[in-house]
Write an enzyme that holds these catalytic residues in place. Structure first.
Site, PDB file in Angstrom:
ATOM      1  N   PRO A   1       1.878  64.492  57.259  1.00 63.52           N
ATOM      2  CA  PRO A   1       2.581  64.296  59.341  1.00 63.52           C
ATOM      3  C   PRO A   1       3.618  65.099  58.954  1.00 63.52           C
ATOM      4  O   PRO A   1       3.520  64.646  60.454  1.00 63.52           O
ATOM      5  CB  PRO A   1       1.579  63.309  59.410  1.00 63.52           C
ATOM      6  CG  PRO A   1       1.775  62.219  58.094  1.00 63.52           C
ATOM      7  CD  PRO A   1       0.954  63.672  56.110  1.00 63.52           C
TER       8      PRO A   1
ATOM      9  N   LYS B   1     -10.527  64.134  54.241  1.00 60.27           N
ATOM     10  CA  LYS B   1     -10.150  63.253  53.173  1.00 60.27           C
ATOM     11  C   LYS B   1     -10.673  62.380  52.793  1.00 60.27           C
ATOM     12  O   LYS B   1     -11.207  61.455  53.307  1.00 60.27           O
ATOM     13  CB  LYS B   1      -8.365  62.382  54.435  1.00 60.27           C
ATOM     14  CG  LYS B   1      -7.305  61.525  53.273  1.00 60.27           C
ATOM     15  CD  LYS B   1      -6.243  61.355  54.434  1.00 60.27           C
ATOM     16  CE  LYS B   1      -5.083  61.156  53.833  1.00 60.27           C
ATOM     17  NZ  LYS B   1      -4.821  61.067  54.845  1.00 60.27           N
TER      18      LYS B   1
ATOM     19  N   GLY C   1       0.906  71.393  58.183  1.00 55.06           N
ATOM     20  CA  GLY C   1       0.679  70.115  57.762  1.00 55.06           C
ATOM     21  C   GLY C   1      -0.413  69.381  58.305  1.00 55.06           C
ATOM     22  O   GLY C   1      -1.292  69.976  58.604  1.00 55.06           O
ATOM     23  N   GLU C   2      -1.196  68.327  57.775  1.00 49.30           N
ATOM     24  CA  GLU C   2      -1.739  67.593  58.188  1.00 49.30           C
ATOM     25  C   GLU C   2      -2.446  67.088  59.428  1.00 49.30           C
ATOM     26  O   GLU C   2      -1.639  66.733  60.295  1.00 49.30           O
ATOM     27  CB  GLU C   2      -1.880  66.332  57.067  1.00 49.30           C
ATOM     28  CG  GLU C   2      -2.803  65.313  58.135  1.00 49.30           C
ATOM     29  CD  GLU C   2      -3.069  63.632  57.185  1.00 49.30           C
ATOM     30  OE1 GLU C   2      -3.943  63.000  55.766  1.00 49.30           O
ATOM     31  OE2 GLU C   2      -1.823  62.892  57.075  1.00 49.30           O
ATOM     32  N   GLY C   3      -3.553  67.331  59.513  1.00 48.85           N
ATOM     33  CA  GLY C   3      -4.053  67.075  61.081  1.00 48.85           C
ATOM     34  C   GLY C   3      -3.764  67.760  62.221  1.00 48.85           C
ATOM     35  O   GLY C   3      -3.332  67.196  63.556  1.00 48.85           O
TER      36      GLY C   3
END
Length: 318
Positions: free
Chosen positions: A196, A137, A45-47
């Site tokens: 996220p 991003k 996932g994101e970050g």
């Protein structure tokens, strides 16, 4: 493994929040699990390394010059990923051992932008454990702008993987039609959208992107529960007091085929590795009647320009 198919893994995990070393160990454990199951691509996932900045929304993060916000930001910087320092080396080594590629969401603190600002990035590492692209991003979303900096177009690229051409975008970049188009135009037929978390993000847009691009789409999310907040954080009491729900992000990872049907339904509330084998001929079947950058496009009328220059403030001359 069929040469016309690819086995993919969606790793929906909660980070060891704001702890780069322990989260790296957890990521490697999931890479090893994916390797044992024969995955050729695994995505996170994101970050997720070292975690999403939940404190901003929960602790009035827009208060200017607030001491607790400065402390949290400093901690975030200290735990962020510096690729040049070798922070991803162990992950790259694990991927090489399994001959598996990866899309990984990180919070990057890059040397080429001075080494003190943060960028939300999605990193592609190939089967040889080599970092091939780092996409920062383009536009952080809403409160994210209080801690993340705007990226550039350098990482808007695709990569060959088996019979597929893969590309990836961060979170709400997947809502940006031109960002998607820039990857379609490079032959993308397997798209990785990292988030996220939360099914509200993934349930509708994943089949939409699959139908638009006539591609397979992996939406890969993180997971975060109030119990995942470390008790020694400067804002711990505020975080807990304002985390009314069981989940800050409940996952929602899923996989859609090029006709928009779910291969893996959205997975909610559980950590896990979700695996599927996808067949490339499905892409050709759906491109028969629509190809957004091929026979159903008009480049004589509509064209897209992409600036892939890595932004930097220093121009050096002899």
């Amino acid at each position: 493994m069929n040469k016309e198919s690819l086995k993919v893994g969606l790793a929906q995990i909660a980070p060891v929040w704001l702890d780069r070393i322990q989260t790296t160990a957890k990521i490697i454990a999931y890479i090893n699990q994916a390797g044992r199951q024969g995955c050729q691509l695994v995505a996170f996932g994101e970050g997720v390394l070292p975690g999403y900045p939940f404190w901003i929304e929960l602790t009035q993060g827009a208060r200017f010059n607030a001491a607790d916000q400065k402390q949290m930001h400093a901690l975030y910087c200290q735990q962020a990923v510096q690729i040049e320092r070798g922070d991803l080396d162990d992950i790259c080594k694990a991927l090489k051992e399994h001959q598996m590629a990866c899309y990984l969401g990180i919070i990057e603190r890059p040397v080429d932008r001075g080494g003190h600002s943060l960028y939300c990035a999605i990193v592609y590492i190939n089967e040889q454990g080599v970092i091939k692209s780092v996409h920062r991003k383009l536009q952080p979303t809403y409160e994210e702008r209080l801690t993340w900096s705007p990226g550039d177009g350098n990482g808007l690229v695709t990569h060959r993987l088996g019979p597929f051409t893969v590309g990836g975008l961060n979170c709400w970049e997947n809502w940006m039609p031109l960002a998607r188009t820039s990857l379609y135009a490079q032959g993308e037929d397997l798209h990785v959208a990292n988030w996220p978390g939360s099914i509200r993000n993934t349930h509708d847009i994943t089949p939409m992107m699959a139908k638009e691009g006539r591609s397979f789409v992996m939406s890969v999310s993180g997971l975060m529960r109030p119990a995942d907040f470390p008790e020694d954080l400067p804002c711990y009491d505020q975080l807990m007091a304002n985390s009314a729900d069981d989940y800050l992000t409940d996952g929602g990872s899923c996989l859609c085929a090029p006709d928009g049907s779910f291969v893996i339904e959205p997975q909610v509330g559980e950590e896990g590795l979700y695996v599927a084998e996808i067949a490339h001929h499905k892409v050709y079947e759906e491109r028969q009647n629509f190809d957004p950058v091929g026979h159903y496009s008009r480049p004589d009328v509509l064209q897209l320009s992409v600036n892939r220059k890595r932004l930097n403030h220093l121009g050096e001359f002899d």
